[in-house]
Design a protein around this motif. Structure first.
Motif, PDB file in Angstrom:
ATOM      1  N   SER A 142     -10.562  -1.118   6.465  1.00 53.23           N
ATOM      2  CA  SER A 142     -10.097  -2.059   5.443  1.00 53.23           C
ATOM      3  C   SER A 142      -9.736  -3.402   6.073  1.00 53.23           C
ATOM      4  CB  SER A 142      -8.890  -1.487   4.704  1.00 53.23           C
ATOM      5  OG  SER A 142      -9.263  -0.411   3.873  1.00 53.23           O
ATOM      6  N   LYS A 143      -9.086  -3.355   7.220  1.00 50.29           N
ATOM      7  CA  LYS A 143      -8.732  -4.591   7.914  1.00 50.29           C
ATOM      8  C   LYS A 143      -9.978  -5.398   8.248  1.00 50.29           C
ATOM      9  CE  LYS A 143      -6.289  -6.314  12.011  1.00 50.29           C
ATOM     10  NZ  LYS A 143      -5.490  -5.924  13.218  1.00 50.29           N
ATOM     11  N   GLU A 144     -11.017  -4.723   8.702  1.00 55.00           N
ATOM     12  CA  GLU A 144     -12.267  -5.400   9.042  1.00 55.00           C
ATOM     13  C   GLU A 144     -12.899  -6.033   7.799  1.00 55.00           C
ATOM     14  OE1 GLU A 144     -16.625  -4.312  11.039  1.00 55.00           O
ATOM     15  OE2 GLU A 144     -14.974  -2.875  11.096  1.00 55.00           O
ATOM     16  N   GLN A 145     -12.897  -5.305   6.690  1.00 54.12           N
ATOM     17  CA  GLN A 145     -13.471  -5.836   5.449  1.00 54.12           C
ATOM     18  C   GLN A 145     -12.697  -7.050   4.954  1.00 54.12           C
ATOM     19  OE1 GLN A 145     -14.184  -2.716   2.426  1.00 54.12           O
ATOM     20  NE2 GLN A 145     -14.014  -1.244   4.093  1.00 54.12           N
ATOM     21  N   ARG A 156      -6.842   0.856  -2.497  1.00 49.59           N
ATOM     22  CA  ARG A 156      -6.651   0.113  -3.746  1.00 49.59           C
ATOM     23  C   ARG A 156      -6.282  -1.337  -3.468  1.00 49.59           C
ATOM     24  NH1 ARG A 156      -3.673   4.893  -7.370  1.00 49.59           N
ATOM     25  NH2 ARG A 156      -5.570   6.172  -7.537  1.00 49.59           N
ATOM     26  N   VAL A 157      -5.469  -1.574  -2.450  1.00 47.04           N
ATOM     27  CA  VAL A 157      -5.136  -2.937  -2.060  1.00 47.04           C
ATOM     28  C   VAL A 157      -6.400  -3.679  -1.626  1.00 47.04           C
ATOM     29  CG1 VAL A 157      -3.992  -4.315  -0.275  1.00 47.04           C
ATOM     30  CG2 VAL A 157      -2.735  -2.496  -1.459  1.00 47.04           C
ATOM     31  N   THR A 158      -7.205  -3.025  -0.797  1.00 50.03           N
ATOM     32  CA  THR A 158      -8.424  -3.656  -0.304  1.00 50.03           C
ATOM     33  C   THR A 158      -9.375  -3.982  -1.442  1.00 50.03           C
ATOM     34  OG1 THR A 158      -8.211  -2.440   1.781  1.00 50.03           O
ATOM     35  CG2 THR A 158     -10.373  -3.384   1.287  1.00 50.03           C
ATOM     36  N   GLU A 159      -9.562  -3.042  -2.336  1.00 53.59           N
ATOM     37  CA  GLU A 159     -10.453  -3.265  -3.475  1.00 53.59           C
ATOM     38  C   GLU A 159      -9.970  -4.431  -4.328  1.00 53.59           C
ATOM     39  OE1 GLU A 159     -12.115  -0.874  -7.434  1.00 53.59           O
ATOM     40  OE2 GLU A 159     -10.845   0.143  -5.961  1.00 53.59           O
ATOM     41  N   GLY A 193      -3.895  -6.080   8.335  1.00 52.43           N
ATOM     42  CA  GLY A 193      -4.051  -7.461   8.789  1.00 52.43           C
ATOM     43  C   GLY A 193      -3.478  -8.475   7.829  1.00 52.43           C
ATOM     44  N   LEU A 194      -2.540  -8.046   6.982  1.00 53.19           N
ATOM     45  CA  LEU A 194      -1.929  -8.913   5.989  1.00 53.19           C
ATOM     46  C   LEU A 194      -0.461  -9.145   6.334  1.00 53.19           C
ATOM     47  CD1 LEU A 194      -3.429  -7.022   2.902  1.00 53.19           C
ATOM     48  CD2 LEU A 194      -4.343  -9.108   3.971  1.00 53.19           C
ATOM     49  N   LYS A 195       0.166 -10.103   5.639  1.00 52.79           N
ATOM     50  CA  LYS A 195       1.562 -10.423   5.900  1.00 52.79           C
ATOM     51  C   LYS A 195       2.374 -10.304   4.617  1.00 52.79           C
ATOM     52  CE  LYS A 195       0.682 -13.705   9.696  1.00 52.79           C
ATOM     53  NZ  LYS A 195       0.846 -15.113  10.143  1.00 52.79           N
ATOM     54  N   ASN A 196       3.615  -9.889   4.778  1.00 52.59           N
ATOM     55  CA  ASN A 196       4.530  -9.778   3.647  1.00 52.59           C
ATOM     56  C   ASN A 196       5.109 -11.159   3.333  1.00 52.59           C
ATOM     57  OD1 ASN A 196       6.270  -8.971   1.655  1.00 52.59           O
ATOM     58  ND2 ASN A 196       7.587  -7.718   2.974  1.00 52.59           N
ATOM     59  N   ALA A 197       4.878 -11.634   2.114  1.00 52.29           N
ATOM     60  CA  ALA A 197       5.387 -12.943   1.715  1.00 52.29           C
ATOM     61  C   ALA A 197       6.856 -12.904   1.325  1.00 52.29           C
ATOM     62  CB  ALA A 197       4.559 -13.490   0.557  1.00 52.29           C
ATOM     63  N   MET A 241      -0.517 -11.449  -5.149  1.00 50.64           N
ATOM     64  CA  MET A 241       0.460 -10.474  -5.630  1.00 50.64           C
ATOM     65  C   MET A 241      -0.253  -9.221  -6.105  1.00 50.64           C
ATOM     66  SD  MET A 241       3.552 -10.840  -8.402  1.00 50.64           S
ATOM     67  CE  MET A 241       4.599  -9.433  -8.796  1.00 50.64           C
ATOM     68  N   LEU A 242       0.192  -8.092  -5.606  1.00 46.90           N
ATOM     69  CA  LEU A 242      -0.337  -6.790  -5.988  1.00 46.90           C
ATOM     70  C   LEU A 242       0.811  -6.001  -6.608  1.00 46.90           C
ATOM     71  CD1 LEU A 242      -1.861  -6.563  -2.512  1.00 46.90           C
ATOM     72  CD2 LEU A 242      -3.349  -6.374  -4.492  1.00 46.90           C
ATOM     73  N   TYR A 243       0.692  -5.674  -7.872  1.00 43.63           N
ATOM     74  CA  TYR A 243       1.817  -5.010  -8.514  1.00 43.63           C
ATOM     75  C   TYR A 243       1.375  -3.790  -9.306  1.00 43.63           C
ATOM     76  CZ  TYR A 243       0.620  -7.667 -12.811  1.00 43.63           C
ATOM     77  OH  TYR A 243      -0.005  -8.209 -13.910  1.00 43.63           O
ATOM     78  N   ILE A 244       2.200  -2.766  -9.178  1.00 43.78           N
ATOM     79  CA  ILE A 244       1.959  -1.488  -9.848  1.00 43.78           C
ATOM     80  C   ILE A 244       2.676  -1.535 -11.188  1.00 43.78           C
ATOM     81  CG2 ILE A 244       2.241   1.013  -9.676  1.00 43.78           C
ATOM     82  CD1 ILE A 244       2.563   0.511  -6.579  1.00 43.78           C
ATOM     83  N   THR A 245       1.948  -1.311 -12.238  1.00 46.87           N
ATOM     84  CA  THR A 245       2.542  -1.360 -13.560  1.00 46.87           C
ATOM     85  C   THR A 245       1.863  -0.357 -14.471  1.00 46.87           C
ATOM     86  OG1 THR A 245       3.288  -2.887 -15.285  1.00 46.87           O
ATOM     87  CG2 THR A 245       1.005  -3.119 -14.545  1.00 46.87           C
TER      88      THR A 245
END
Length: 364
Positions: free
Chosen positions: A225-228, A354-357, A270-274, A301-305
Motif C-alpha cells: 500500500s505504501k508503494e502504491q 480501505r485507506v489506500t483505496e 507512508g502518511l502523516k497524522n495531521a 480526511m478519512l472518516y468512518i460513518t
C-alpha cells in the motif's frame, strides 16, 4: 440511537464510557506479552509477495488446537497481570472481547464461546468465518459467567476494561489471560501491544508458525500500500482519521491521535497524522466539534460513518462541511461503517486496504 453510534458505544461500550468520563480504569503497566519458553517456529514467517485483496486478507481453515498435541506440559506466559501458567495446549477457548475473537479465528482456531456474537457482524466486517457452533456468551458489556462455566473452557481471553472487574471469577473457571490495549502515557504503543498480544495468543495455542505468517502478510500489505500511495504522489500526505456520528442534530467527531493503533498503520503506509493533540489520550482519539475541522486546509480526511446517515450531509451541517477547503478539493472520504479500528492484524490489513483505496480514488 443510530446504528453507528451504537458501534461506538456498544461494541466498545466500556471504552466509550471511560472516554466519556466513566469509572473504567486500566492497569498501571502492561508487561511484554511473550512466552518464557522459546518459540518453536516463530522465525519461519512466510512473507507474501503480492498485496492481498480485501477479500483475501485471511481465510484460515477452521480447526481446533488438536493438531498441537505434541506440545505438552505447563508453559508460562506473561499477560497484563504478570505471569500465568497454561497447562498443555488449550482446546476450548473463550474470547470475551471481539479483538481476541478475531485473533483466535485468524489463527485457524474456532473458540467454543465469544462475547455478543449477535451484534458482531453488524459492526465488524472482516474476511473471517465464525463457525455457527460458537456460543454467544451474553451481550456487551457483561458476559454470562454461568454460560462460560457450562462450556468448560481451558482458556479465557479478556481485555482489561472488562477483565479487571471479573478476573478472579473468570480465573476460577479456567486459566484467564487479560490484555490491556489502552495504555497510559509511557507504557508503550497500542499497535505494538496488539501484535505482541496476537503472538502470545498464537504461542499459547501452539500456532506460532500461523501467527508469524499472519503478521508477515499484514506487514506486506502495508508495504504494498505504501508503494502504491507513493506512486500516486501521496507519500508523506497529511491525513485525518476520524469516527463521526450524529448527536442532538450535531456531528460528534473523534480524531485519532498518534497513540492509536490505526495511526501507526497510517505511518506505515507512508502518511502523516495531521492531528496533534497536546494532551495524551488513553483511548487514542480526541472528541472535537465540527468547528475544529476549519483549521485544516491541505489534508485528506478519512472518516468512518454510518451508511446513509453521514452527519456531515445533514441539512444543519452540510453548508459548513462543503465550505471546508479539503472538502472542496475532493479530499474527504468515508470509510465503511464496519471498519474496525480496535482490532487485531486482520482488521489492520482491512483498514490499510480501505485507506489506500480511498486515497487512490482521488488520483483517478
Amino acid at each position: 440511537m443510530v446504528r453507528f453510534s451504537r458501534l461506538l458505544s456498544c461494541g466498545l461500550l466500556l471504552t466509550v464510557l471511560a472516554a466519556c468520563g466513566g469509572a473504567a480504569s486500566t492497569p498501571t503497566s502492561v508487561p511484554a506479552a511473550t512466552a518464557t519458553t522459546a518459540p518453536t517456529e516463530a522465525s519461519a514467517a512466510a512473507t507474501a509477495t503480492t498485496a492481498p485483496t480485501e477479500a483475501a486478507v485471511a481465510q484460515p481453515t477452521a480447526t481446533t488446537a488438536s493438531d498441537t498435541t505434541a506440545i505438552s506440559g505447563t508453559r508460562t506466559f506473561t499477560h497484563a497481570l504478570g505471569e500465568i501458567s497454561i497447562p498443555n495446549v488449550p482446546q476450548r477457548v473463550i474470547a470475551l472481547d471481539w479483538m481476541y475473537l478475531e485473533d483466535v479465528v485468524a489463527l485457524g482456531v474456532q473458540p467454543v464461546g465469544a462475547i455478543d456474537l449477535e451484534n458482531y457482524p453488524k459492526w465488524i466486517d472482516l474476511p473471517l468465518t465464525i463457525d455457527p457452533s460458537v456460543v454467544s456468551i451474553g451481550a456487551n458489556p457483561s458476559p454470562d459467567l454461568e454460560s462460560i462455566a457450562a462450556l468448560k473452557p481451558d482458556l479465557i481471553l479478556v481485555g482489561s476494561l472488562r477483565g479487571e472487574t471479573i478476573y478472579d471469577q473468570l480465573n476460577a473457571i479456567a486459566p484467564t489471560m487479560m490484555f490491556n490495549p489502552y495504555l497510559k502515557e509511557g507504557e508503550g504503543h497500542p499497535y505494538d501491544e496488539m501484535t505482541t498480544t496476537f503472538s502470545t495468543i498464537a504461542a499459547v495455542l501452539g500456532k506460532e508458525t500461523e501467527g508469524a505468517e499472519v503478521l508477515a502478510k499484514m506487514e506486506q500489505t502495508f508495504a504494498d500500500s505504501k508503494e502504491q500511495l507513493a506512486a500516486a504522489g501521496l507519500a508523506d500526505a497529511n491525513v485525518l482519521v476520524a469516527q463521526t456520528y450524529a448527536s442532538n442534530n450535531a456531528a460528534e467527531v473523534r480524531l485519532f491521535t498518534d497513540n492509536a493503533a490505526v495511526m501507526e498503520i497510517i505511518k506505515r503506509l507512508g502518511l502523516k497524522n495531521a492531528w496533534a493533540d497536546p494532551t495524551y489520550q488513553v483511548w487514542g482519539f480526541s472528541s472535537v466539534g465540527t468547528e475544529a475541522l476549519a483549521q485544516f486546509n491541505d489534508i485528506h480526511m478519512l472518516y468512518i460513518t454510518e451508511e446513509n446517515n453521514d452527519p456531515f450531509q445533514s441539512a444543519a451541517i452540510k453548508p459548513y462541511w462543503d465550505s471546508l477547503e479539503f472538502v472542496k478539493a475532493g479530499k474527504a472520504h468515508t470509510l465503511d461503517s464496519q471498519t474496525w479500528t480496535f482490532g487485531g492484524p486482520i482488521a489492520a490489513e482491512v483498514f490499510a486496504q480501505r485507506v489506500t483505496e480511498a486515497l487512490l480514488s482521488e488520483s483517478k
